[in-house]
Every structure is written in structure tokens, then in C-alpha cells.
Design an enzyme around this catalytic site. Structure first.
Site, short mmCIF file in Angstrom:
data_model
loop_
_atom_site.label_atom_id
_atom_site.label_comp_id
_atom_site.label_asym_id
_atom_site.label_seq_id
_atom_site.Cartn_x
_atom_site.Cartn_y
_atom_site.Cartn_z
N GLU A 203 -27.96 -9.92 -38.57
CA GLU A 203 -27.07 -10.90 -37.95
C GLU A 203 -27.03 -10.89 -36.43
OE1 GLU A 203 -23.18 -10.52 -39.78
OE2 GLU A 203 -23.95 -11.15 -41.74
N GLU A 318 -27.31 -11.15 -47.90
CA GLU A 318 -25.89 -10.84 -48.09
C GLU A 318 -25.16 -12.06 -48.61
OE1 GLU A 318 -23.66 -9.24 -44.81
OE2 GLU A 318 -25.18 -7.76 -44.29
C1 BGC Z 1 -21.15 -6.63 -42.06
C2 BGC Z 1 -19.99 -6.05 -42.81
C3 BGC Z 1 -19.10 -7.12 -43.34
C4 BGC Z 1 -19.90 -8.14 -44.10
C5 BGC Z 1 -19.05 -9.27 -44.55
C6 BGC Z 1 -21.85 -7.57 -42.94
O1 BGC Z 1 -22.99 -8.03 -42.30
O2 BGC Z 1 -22.02 -5.64 -41.67
O3 BGC Z 1 -19.28 -5.18 -41.98
O4 BGC Z 1 -18.18 -6.56 -44.25
O5 BGC Z 1 -20.98 -8.61 -43.33
O6 BGC Z 1 -18.33 -9.80 -43.49
#
Ligand code: BGC
Length: 378
Positions: A203, A318
Site C-alpha cells: 500500500e 487483502e
Molecule cells: C494494514 C493493517 C490493517 C488492514 C486493514 C493492512 O494493510 O497493514 O494494519 O488492519 O490493512 O485496514
């Protein structure tokens, strides 16, 4: 082969080329052809051995790997906390076995390398930390997982406030250090199997704008390639790996790449009550109405269109919903995202294993059955 026949332009040939090329992207029937408009001498333009036309896309091996990755899970809140264990979880062998038994076949391993490397050249990674991460990578590979090892939470690089326990380095060497850390990871793990993938950065955002990120990713990849000629390297777009930012990503000229996106829409649902989000998202938001389902489908298919057009697989690295949302909605959301990704032939990894989005309850040592079934079942 007849020496006068036009030959395919090898990447190594191109890299050492003496003239500069501008790249133009032409979209035709879902295929992207990258045409090099080369501004060199006339004899170079007409050179039959190095024709100024290159078609670029992922090698078949990368597609094979993307299809073999299977259901994925993020081992989050382990190595991307300032130090392993600080956010409540360590990468225990029993978690590796449990994830395998549940049916996961890929583990994405987020790691905060920036906290474990020297602040002066050559930015040596702390040996104990490197060995610890290596041990876990090897345990995962030995179990049979594909492993996506990344660089996560380099707060200073994005211009974010540092977490407690983090240290800042001289601004002038930030990017050189980033590349130096990857160079060491590359050399250290270069002998591992193709099941190990490197993801350059989680990210990128803030001051890591798209143009800065494109340049840094390209420079880093060149270093990684010294020790890992054909390892799959994963590069996502700036703006937090938003699928709608894929258009700002310049994929380096390399056939062993995959891209990645993160998808947390509808954000008001997935991040309700999350303490780290500003402004805080009110709780009580359910999922998934037809409108919310459309948002999910469209976001994922946007990434698929980019993938089809550019010829690189995209990992949905993710997605997930925070535990403040009601479980029924989380299950519905999770199933919908997983099904959309499957429909788009995209490998995916749920965020995350055993913390506040978790599929696993580390106190009861059991999986949350409904959530896990939404990922692995029907
Ligand atoms: C972050 C986390 C976060 C998640 C959802 C991830 O990329 O590293 O800390 O909980 O995104 O927001």
C-alpha cells in the site's frame, strides 16, 4: 536460426540498449501491445536483429503460479508490528499447520523490515530478525504453501507518523535503504523455490506518489533481479493498492511480475469501528445490499480488466471486514468477495489470520467456522 531473421527482443538486450524508447500502450481486443517508439539513429531503427517492437506480458510460469496459489490468508499482526509479538501474535508452527488443515494454500507474510535494518550504508538487516523470518518462510514452504513475502509499514517512506518503538533514518537515504534492504532479502532467499514470491511494498501512499513509486519499484526490481532472475515479484499500484489506481502503475519491463490490489469496499462496512481509521466509521452498518454487492463486483472486475489488458495476473492481496461488524454481514461480504475473485480468476488472500479481522480465534484455538467456510467452502 538464420542470423538475418528478426529475433525476439530479449529483456537483457533491451536493458543494455544504447537508445531511449518511449512507450505507447495500444489497447486492441483486450490485448495490450507495447510499441517502442525509439528515437535513436536510423540504422538502429532498422536494425533487423533488434526490431523496435516489444510485446510484454507475464511469462506463462507466472500465470501457472497465479492459478496454483489457491485460497490465501495473511499472517497479519505478526511481523509487521514494530517487533514480532508486539501486536499480540507470533508466527507459531501450529498456526501454519492449522492454516493448511483449514484448506489455505497461500500465506502472505507482511514484514516491517524498516525497523530491523541499520540506518547507515549498507543498511544491514539484523541477523536474528532475518533468520527468524527465514525460518518461518521455510516452514511455510516446507508445509507446501505459496508464500508472498512483502515489505509492510515503512511509515517514514509514506510520510506517516512513526509507531511507538520505531526509529527514523536520514531522509536522504530512505529510498536507497529500501532498495538495499530488498537487495539483502533477495540474496538471502534467492535459492528458495518458485513458490516464494516477493511483494515489493504494501500500500504505497502519502508522499509515495504514483510517479515516485513507479521509479522506486523499477530500481528495486533491478536489484532483486541480480539474485532472483525469474522469481515472481508482485507490484501493486500507489494509493493503497486501490484497484482504481492500477492505471497509474507502470509495470517494469519484466516478464516475471504480478500485480496486486487491496479491496476494502464498502469501506463504511469493512472498517466500521476500526480504531486506526480517521474519521472513525460508525458501527451498525450491514452488508450486502444489491448496491454494495455492485461496488464489490465492479472493483474486482476493474482489476480483472486491467489484468486482461496488460497481460499480468493480479493478486487480491487483502480484503476483509473488521470484527465490529456483525458476523452475518461479515460472512455474506466475505463469500461475495471470494466468489467475485474466483469469477475473475484472481488469486486472493484474506486479511487476516488471527487478529481483529481474523478467521482464527487464537484464544480458543479454533477457526471461526462460518467465516472460514465463506472462504474455503461453497
Ligand atoms: C494494514 C493493517 C490493517 C488492514 C486493514 C493492512 O494493510 O497493514 O494494519 O488492519 O490493512 O485496514
Amino acid at each position: 536460426m538464420n542470423a538475418t531473421m528478426p529475433q525476439p527482443l530479449k529483456l537483457s538486450t533491451f536493458a543494455s540498449h544504447r537508445w531511449q524508447c518511449r512507450w505507447r500502450t495500444g489497447l486492441a481486443a483486450g490485448l495490450v501491445t507495447l510499441l517502442a517508439a525509439c528515437g535513436g539513429s536510423e540504422d538502429a531503427k532498422n536494425d533487423p536483429v533488434n526490431p523496435p517492437v516489444v510485446v510484454t506480458h507475464a511469462d506463462a510460469k507466472v500465470w501457472d503460479i497465479s492459478r496454483a496459489m489457491g485460497p490465501g490468508i495473511n499472517f497479519g499482526n505478526m511481523f509487521e508490528s514494530p517487533s514480532e509479538g508486539e501486536w499480540g501474535l507470533t508466527a507459531k508452527p501450529e498456526y501454519i499447520q492449522a492454516a493448511w488443515n483449514a484448506g489455505f494454500r497461500t500465506v502472505r507474510l507482511p514484514v516491517r523490515w524498516s525497523n530491523h535494518a541499520a540506518s547507515q550504508f549498507p543498511y544491514t538487516i539484523d541477523a536474528a530478525f532475518l533468520n527468524r523470518v527465514t525460518t518461518v518462510v521455510d516452514q511455510l514452504l516446507a508445509r507446501g504453501f505459496h508464500v508472498v513475502l512483502n515489505m509492510h509499514h515503512h511509515r517514514q517512506l509514506d510520510g506517516d507518523a512513526l509507531d511507538a518503538g520505531e526509529f527514523a533514518v536520514d531522509e536522504a537515504i530512505l529510498e536507497e535503504r529500501f532498495v538495499g534492504i530488498w537487495s539483502q532479502i533477495g540474496h538471502h532467499l534467492g535459492s528458495r523455490s518458485d513458490k516464494l514470491l516477493f511483494e515489493l511494498y504494501n500500500e504505497p501512499h502519502g508522499r509515495m506518489t504514483a510517479s515516485k513509486w513507479n521509479t522506486l519499484a523499477d530500481t528495486t526490481l533491478k536489484q532483486v533481479r541480480i539474485s532472483n532472475k525469474e522469481r515472481v515479484v508482485v507490484i501493486g499500484p500507489a494509493s493503497y493498492n486501490d484497484p482504481y489506481a492500477l492505471g497509474t502503475l507502470t509495470m517494469p519491463l519484466d516478464a516475471y511480475l504480478m500485480s496486486t490490489v487491496h479491496f476494502y469496499q464498502p469501506f463504511a462496512f469493512t472498517h466500521q469501528g476500526a480504531t486506526w481509521v480517521t474519521p472513525p466509521q460508525p458501527t451498525g452498518v450491514a452488508c450486502c445490499s444489491a448496491e454494495q454487492a455492485n461496488v464489490i463486483f465492479n472493483g474486482i472486475h476493474h482489476a480483472k480488466y486491467w489484468s486482461d489488458a496488460m497481460g499480468y495476473p493480479v493478486l487480491l492481496g487483502e480484503f476483509g471486514a473488521y470484527s465490529a461488524a456483525d458476523m452475518t454481514s461479515r460472512v455474506t461480504y466475505t463469500r461475495l468477495v471470494r466468489q467475485s475473485a474466483a469469477q475473475a480468476n484472481m488469486p486472493w488472500a484474506y486479511w487476516e489470520f488471527g487478529s481483529s479481522f481474523g478467521v482464527y480465534d487464537p484464544v480458543a484455538n479454533t477457526f471461526r467456522a462460518e467465516l472460514t467456510n465463506a472462504l474455503i467452502g461453497n
